[in-house]
Scaffold this motif. Structure first.
Motif: not given
Length: 591
Positions: A27, A29, A33, A35, A89-90, A127, A167-168
């Protein structure tokens, strides 16, 4: 290799459909965003089979519960993932967000008191990464001249420490704040504020290696040394046993071959004693032929299934917390290898003179499935009564029955038909006489049970050390990842079983006891009885499991595992003895 490629591709497709994927999630993100954080289950730490749905405890619930669609293996493991009201949130930190403020009534407090008293833990997934935490803690307050007073404290604050790379999500850890607790020892109602905090940290660990953490901490470095010590010890055992057969047994056989040689006068004198004396009975079909062939066929299926599982493990399919992967593989492989059981059983039955092959195939089908179904029915009923997540839903039970009805049973029948139509012959090197010879009286240590005890001890000693870590993984919270060592130990187990069974078969024939068929199978499979004995030792001496449900699940399913080992290793012992007996009787002249 080209012939095996379609089979491997088909197996991979089946595993993919039933819930086994090749990674832990991929995934990506965007900033801010959200999660999702999924709750899984909760239960007493020392009783891994007794798990309940997360919201069976009065935690803060979301506005609308949404359960994740689970794969077959995940359901079999008791996973029941559901959404939570946490808003993470990310790359957005949170210091002290209030999740909810609820008033716990007397019933809710009693649930939490029971959970804290029995050391309940909870499991969530963020995740696809597992996280754990405890519900609360118990403190003992000592008063002079009085019994210690127990106080129950409920944790109300959770801190999420999350590591990311680009972004992970790479890693997530959960901790509770001991200073933020609520005393729930007394009272009929209390207002509780559940809070949480989130801290994001950057890391350089690549996404592909984020599961290495679980492999690294599955066993401590000194435990890995113990694994290798176990391997060396087992290898020495194999070498000593091989040397024993090569020097003692082969020298005895050489002398026997000289005695039973071409000289007619010498052969006539020697024919009155020893294993040549029973050459007319040694290849006589064993009693209860249909049951014997069904055991051999089912044991061969278990051996093929175990070999495939080892191959998948070495290929990296069972990486840490690939939820339900192992159980899914067991179900799929058992269904796909059913044809092996039907074929081997029918071939053995027909070449030994059996006629009712249909009955033999039906017996093969029920030999393992029957006891497994009875065990599962009882244990699932117990789980339903206790309302745990280990109770399988009706839909999952239907899926398993459909797999058995559409794959397992038809493949067993097809294998049986193929075995019945096979042109294979037994090719016994000696002609069987019409009437069996009487077996002379034998001392007690030549009987079946003492022979089984001797045959099972040596293979069990070769795997004893590794068993502890396997049990700690299955019935504890350790993660087993050293599949290369496990595969080596498995091969050693098969080799030692074959060698010791061959040796005992020779000693049995040397005292003119021609009933070696069942004896070789029982001696080979006796290691399964030793493993069952270790189950009792581990439960009462090495674990802290308790309660009727946990005890029933532990001994019920471990009895089935030991039964599978009994069939598999019994087949190995029989096959090795059959090769040995054919070899020695081909080397002499038999009229």
């Amino acid at each position: 290799m080209q012939r095996r490629l379609p089979l491997l591709v088909g197996l991979a497709c089946c595993l993919q459909v039933l819930g086994i994927s090749g990674d832990g999630g991929d995934h990506k993100y965007k900033l801010h965003e959200e999660i999702p954080l999924a709750a899984n289950k909760a239960g007493p730490f020392n009783n891994p089979s007794v798990t309940y749905q997360f919201f069976s405890l009065p935690f803060c619930t979301p506005k609308e519960k949404q359960y994740k669609i689970e794969g077959l293996g995940e359901v079999l493991e008791g996973d029941r993932l559901v959404n939570t009201p946490y808003s993470i949130k990310f790359r957005v930190d949170k210091e002290n967000d209030v999740l909810c403020s609820i008033e716990l009534n007397q019933k809710d407090l009693q649930k939490f008191r029971t959970a804290v008293k029995n050391d309940y833990y909870f499991q969530m997934f963020f995740d696809d990464l597992p996280i754990w935490g405890f519900i609360g803690r118990v403190e003992k307050l000592m008063h002079a001249g009085e019994k210690p007073e127990l106080r129950y404290y409920l944790y109300t604050h959770i801190h999420f420490d999350i590591h990311y790379n680009d972004d992970r999500v790479i890693e997530v850890n959960v901790s509770t704040d001991p200073s933020r607790t609520v005393d729930i020892t007394e009272g009929d109602s209390v207002i509780v504020d559940f809070t949480y905090a989130v801290k994001w940290r950057e890391t350089t660990v690549p996404f592909e290696r984020r599961m290495d953490k679980y492999s690294r901490y599955s066993f401590l470095p000194q435990h890995l040394e113990i694994h290798w010590f176990s391997i060396i010890n087992s290898c020495v055992t194999v070498l000593l046993l091989t040397g024993f057969l090569a020097t003692i047994l082969m020298r005895v056989l050489k002398n026997d071959f000289v005695r039973f040689g071409n000289d007619e006068e010498t052969a006539e004198e020697a024919e009155e004693t020893g294993w040549k004396y029973i050459h007319g009975d040694v290849f006589r079909s064993p009693p209860h032929l249909s049951l014997f062939c069904a055991c051999v066929g089912t044991g061969t299926q278990m051996l093929a299934m175990a070999a495939c599982i080892c191959a998948l493990a070495l290929a990296g399919v069972f990486f840490p917390y690939n939820r339900g992967a192992l159980l899914t593989a067991c179900v799929v492989l058992y269904a796909l290898t059913a044809g092996v059981a039907g074929y081997v059983s029918a071939v053995s039955f027909c070449i030994m003179g059996g006629t009712n092959w249909v009955r033999n195939v039906l017996l093969t089908t029920a030999l393992f499935c029957g006891p497994l179904l009875a065990t599962f029915s009882f244990l699932n009923t117990v789980a339903i009564v206790y309302r745990t997540t280990t109770a399988l839903p009706f839909g999952t039970i239907v899926i398993i029955l459909v797999i058995w009805a559409l794959i397992t049973f038809p493949l067993t029948v097809v294998g049986g038909i193929a075995g019945k139509n096979s042109k294979m012959e037994f090719n016994a090197p000696c002609r069987t006489t019409k009437y069996p010879r009487e077996v002379p009286p034998l001392p007690w240590f030549r009987q079946a049970l003492p022979q089984m005890a001797m045959a099972g001890f040596l293979p069990f000693s070769a795997i004893y050390i590794e068993l502890h870590y396997i049990f700690s993984s299955i019935w504890g919270h350790k993660v087993y990842t050293i599949y290369s060592i496990l595969s080596i130990v498995f091969v050693i187990l098969l080799v030692v079983t074959a060698f010791i069974t061959v040796a005992l078969t020779y000693f049995q024939l040397a005292v003119e006891d021609h009933r070696w068929w069942w004896r070789s199978f029982l001696c080979g499979g006796s290691t399964g009885l030793f493993i069952l004995g270790y189950c009792f030792y581990y439960y009462f001496a090495r674990s802290e499991m308790s309660g009727f449900m946990q005890t029933a699940f532990y001994f019920g399913y471990m009895a089935m595992v030991c039964y599978a080992f009994f069939l598999m290793l019994g087949t190995v012992g029989y096959r090795a003895s059959l090769m040995f007996v054919r070899h020695i009787y081909r080397a002499i002249k038999c009229e």
